[in-house]
Scaffold this motif. Sequence first.
Motif, PDB file in Angstrom:
ATOM      1  N   ASP A 123     -22.612  -2.257  -2.231  1.00 37.84           N
ATOM      2  CA  ASP A 123     -23.958  -1.996  -2.738  1.00 37.84           C
ATOM      3  C   ASP A 123     -23.973  -1.901  -4.266  1.00 37.84           C
ATOM      4  N   ARG A 151     -24.442  -7.486   2.650  1.00 35.67           N
ATOM      5  CA  ARG A 151     -24.772  -6.818   3.914  1.00 35.67           C
ATOM      6  C   ARG A 151     -24.467  -7.785   5.054  1.00 35.67           C
ATOM      7  N   GLY A 199     -19.942  12.336  -2.345  1.00 33.70           N
ATOM      8  CA  GLY A 199     -20.642  11.059  -2.515  1.00 33.70           C
ATOM      9  C   GLY A 199     -21.062  10.816  -3.945  1.00 33.70           C
ATOM     10  N   ARG A 237     -26.891  -0.700   6.635  1.00 25.25           N
ATOM     11  CA  ARG A 237     -26.750  -0.523   5.183  1.00 25.25           C
ATOM     12  C   ARG A 237     -25.846  -1.614   4.604  1.00 25.25           C
ATOM     13  N   SER A 244     -17.254   4.434  -1.663  1.00 23.56           N
ATOM     14  CA  SER A 244     -17.600   5.096  -0.408  1.00 23.56           C
ATOM     15  C   SER A 244     -18.978   4.596   0.026  1.00 23.56           C
ATOM     16  N   LYS A 245     -19.093   4.260   1.292  1.00 19.88           N
ATOM     17  CA  LYS A 245     -20.343   3.712   1.853  1.00 19.88           C
ATOM     18  C   LYS A 245     -20.900   2.576   0.986  1.00 19.88           C
ATOM     19  N   GLN A 276     -25.868  -5.017  10.301  1.00 21.91           N
ATOM     20  CA  GLN A 276     -25.662  -3.663   9.773  1.00 21.91           C
ATOM     21  C   GLN A 276     -26.933  -3.081   9.146  1.00 21.91           C
ATOM     22  N   ALA A 308     -15.346   1.742   3.872  1.00 15.34           N
ATOM     23  CA  ALA A 308     -16.050   1.985   2.593  1.00 15.34           C
ATOM     24  C   ALA A 308     -16.552   0.706   1.937  1.00 15.34           C
ATOM     25  N   THR A 354     -15.340  11.734  -2.285  1.00 11.90           N
ATOM     26  CA  THR A 354     -15.897  10.956  -1.181  1.00 11.90           C
ATOM     27  C   THR A 354     -16.712  11.845  -0.232  1.00 11.90           C
ATOM     28  N   LYS A 406     -20.767   2.075  -2.140  1.00  7.38           N
ATOM     29  CA  LYS A 406     -21.097   2.361  -3.539  1.00  7.38           C
ATOM     30  C   LYS A 406     -19.851   2.749  -4.325  1.00  7.38           C
TER      31      LYS A 406
END
Length: 287
Positions: free
Chosen positions: A61, A51, A284, A57, A249-250, A55, A81, A281, A252
Amino acid sequence: MKYAVLSENIPNNHELIFNKTNSKIIEIELVKVIIPFYTAGMLECKHLTKRYGNQKRNAVDDLSLSIGSGQIFGFLGPNGAGKSTTIKMLVGLLTADQGAILFDGKDSKTDALSYKQNIGYVPDEPVFYERMTGMEHLSFIADIYEVEQTIRKERIETLAKTLLLYDALSDQISSYSHGMKQKLSVIAALLPSPKLLILDEPMVGLDPKASYILKQLLKDYAQAGNTVFFSTHVLEVAQQLCDTLGIISKGKLLYSGTFEALQAKKGEGTENLEQLFLELTEEGKLS
Ligand SMILES: Nc1ncnc2c1ncn2[C@@H]1O[C@H](COP(=O)(O)OP(=O)(O)OP(=O)(O)O)[C@@H](O)[C@H]1O
């Protein structure tokens, strides 16, 4: 002699050994030893998390994956991403907050030098000393990696001719186009003959011919038993070139495996990677 006679009467998974302390022959059971380790040339990421300070998030992750030797792995994901962040951790430019990375059994933190000696890296925006010539840059890299003189000469010639940069090697890098810098970066990364090649968006800026040549080069390189990890937004390239894919994506990792297995998971009616990528995507997750 006594040993030979006795050994005929013991089970296959037992063995007789001579105990020096009491001069007796004893029978022991043989236990199969399984070394809980790695396959040669394997890249393993375990629960990687990162991280950035400002930020909300995690940029990456809890990402875990393994890629075997001889494989080309394509890393896909929308803008932001977490692809570059993952790659920067893989090459040691960023430290993970949590998790571990191993290549060929070498831990990127505890065995950093051996780990890095096996890796070639092509960044998305390569940075050079612009006043050097292409050849000076390659000699500089060869010196750092202690590539022997005759070997470096041979490799530079072969790689630069293959990537159509040979005639420009005596020019200053400041005069190079983006695509030429990209080619120089690929040659520099391959010069020490690393077992793992990591490329961030390598096709950007390459003309169709150069892009074709680079794809062939990556295939040959992987066929020789090396591992390729590259990120791309060009889905056809991933579909043509990769043995396995990872979709992030994000931060993960949503999927890791072959295109065919992904297609099977998503079922009928999803023939191309673009459609699968968009579905995945947007949702999710895998259904
Ligand atoms: N230096 C930084 N400082 C703060 N946040 C960052 C930094 N670099 C990346 N991020 C954030 O981390 C997340 C992941 O970014 P990253 O660059 O890894 O994504 P990417 O998948 O490579 O994106 P792209 O395809 O657009 O290059 C994003 O939310 C981004 O805003």
